[in-house]
Design an enzyme around this catalytic site. Structure first.
Site, short mmCIF file in Angstrom:
data_model
loop_
_atom_site.label_atom_id
_atom_site.label_comp_id
_atom_site.label_asym_id
_atom_site.label_seq_id
_atom_site.Cartn_x
_atom_site.Cartn_y
_atom_site.Cartn_z
N GLU A 111 -8.76 4.05 16.71
CA GLU A 111 -8.38 2.80 16.02
C GLU A 111 -6.87 2.54 16.02
O GLU A 111 -6.45 1.39 16.10
CB GLU A 111 -8.86 2.85 14.56
CG GLU A 111 -10.38 2.90 14.38
CD GLU A 111 -11.08 1.59 14.74
OE1 GLU A 111 -10.41 0.59 15.04
OE2 GLU A 111 -12.33 1.60 14.72
N SER B 169 -6.44 -5.58 17.41
CA SER B 169 -7.22 -6.70 16.88
C SER B 169 -6.51 -7.30 15.67
O SER B 169 -7.04 -8.23 15.05
CB SER B 169 -8.64 -6.25 16.51
OG SER B 169 -8.60 -5.26 15.49
N1 HBI Z 1 -20.37 1.66 12.53
N2 HBI Z 1 -20.58 -0.39 13.58
C1 HBI Z 1 -19.83 0.70 13.28
N3 HBI Z 1 -18.56 0.77 13.75
C2 HBI Z 1 -17.78 1.84 13.47
O1 HBI Z 1 -16.62 1.90 13.92
C3 HBI Z 1 -18.30 2.88 12.68
C4 HBI Z 1 -19.62 2.75 12.23
N4 HBI Z 1 -20.15 3.73 11.47
C5 HBI Z 1 -19.43 4.93 11.16
C6 HBI Z 1 -18.04 4.94 11.65
N5 HBI Z 1 -17.56 3.98 12.36
C7 HBI Z 1 -17.12 6.05 11.26
O2 HBI Z 1 -17.80 7.01 10.53
C8 HBI Z 1 -16.34 6.75 12.39
O3 HBI Z 1 -15.63 7.81 11.82
C9 HBI Z 1 -17.17 7.30 13.46
FE FE Z 2 -13.06 -0.17 15.06
#
Ligand code: HBI
Ligand code: FE
Length: 286
Positions: free
Chosen positions: A181, A200
């Site tokens: 990110e 973004s």
């Molecule tokens: N779900 N749609 C979506 N996008 C994400 O970036 C996302 C998620 N669920 C869990 C999550 N990110 C985080 O737990 C990250 O640490 C992986």
């Molecule tokens: Fe993201």
């Protein structure tokens, strides 16, 4: 059977429609259903961020944006997936918004990137508390055209299940935060952004490169796994890769288990704090 529902224990109330999601949280995108106002907002967001790319984004991110051939209409996930799959084997799947970690990891492990199907409201053009289509698509999809980063993202998904069994999920999430990110990278032109949360966001893009406030530290995997983060403010530290190959290699070569064991029960390093061993890199000028 498990009934899909919004993930629990998220700090904000999620607005997506989870009732129509499949078992793996997939939903249809229906590109024909977006309103003219939504297309117009997409176009505004796209133009504003695209203008910042030449001076702020990693060349690989810019190449990905070009490969996507974006225009003033909200893109079709199917068409974008066809372009992406031809290059790195990744596809995009529509989701209602944030999904539970387990399902998110499972998609990544299969080279599917979940993208939220709804777009923010006009009054949220600068900030919203959960990912929308613009963040997920414009922020994340371009770098999936970069082979090393594409491989890293799959590996990240695979690491999820293991982290869960080792009590390391909170630590692994920090690698997503700082490595996916909010990542910066060194280039021949100086520091550039590649992180989706940066590129973004109009504000964060300028803050990440030009503000005198945040630290810009050489990326170190164990340091990142120990670093707490802020979810609702501009970042106070960014970590800087030398290359996407380095990120991939660090993830492949590192045994995460002893790192989880060492730090799991310790207080993390506070956002913006420096610790011995940190290597600050000079900012590329305001
Ligand atoms: N779900 N749609 C979506 N996008 C994400 O970036 C996302 C998620 N669920 C869990 C999550 N990110 C985080 O737990 C990250 O640490 C992986
Ligand atoms: Fe993201």
């Amino acid at each position: 059977m498990r009934q899909p529902s919004a993930p629990a224990r998220w700090p904000v109330k999620l607005r997506g429609d989870y009732a129509t999601a499949g078992q793996d949280y997939r939903v249809e995108q229906h590109p024909e259903r977006y309103s003219d106002a939504e297309h117009a907002l997409w176009a505004r967001l796209l133009e504003r961020q695209r203008a910042l790319l030449p001076a702020h984004a990693a060349p690989q991110f810019i190449a990905g944006v070009e490969a996507l051939q974006l225009d003033a209409r909200i893109p079709s996930f199917e068409r974008a997936s066809d372009r992406l799959e031809a290059r790195t084997g990744w596809r995009i799947v529509g989701v209602p918004g944030l999904i539970p970690e387990r399902d998110f990891f499972a998609h990544l492990a299969e080279r599917r990137f979940p993208v939220t199907v709804w777009l923010r409201r006009p009054e949220e053009i600068d900030y919203l508390a959960e990912p929308d289509l613009f963040h997920d698509f414009f922020g994340h999809v371009p770098l999936l055209f970069e082979p090393s980063f594409a491989d890293f993202m799959q590996l990240y998904g695979q690491a999820g299940e293991r982290a869960r069994s080792l009590g390391g999920l909170a630590m692994l999430a920090r690698l997503y935060w700082y490595g996916v990110e909010f990542g910066l990278i060194e280039t021949a032109q100086g520091l550039r952004c590649y992180g989706a949360g940066i590129l973004s966001s109009h504000l964060e893009t300028r803050h990440a490169l030009h503000s005198p406030l945040p630290h810009r530290l050489r990326f170190d995997l164990e340091r990142v796994l120990r670093s707490e983060y802020l979810i609702d403010d501009l970042q106070r530290s960014y970590f800087v890769l030398r290359s996407f190959e380095d990120l991939m290699r660090a993830a492949v070569d590192t045994d995460f288990a002893p790192i989880y064991a060492r730090w799991r029960d310790q207080q993390g390093i506070a956002a913006g704090e420096l610790v011995p061993g940190d290597i600050p890199l000079s900012a590329p000028g305001a």
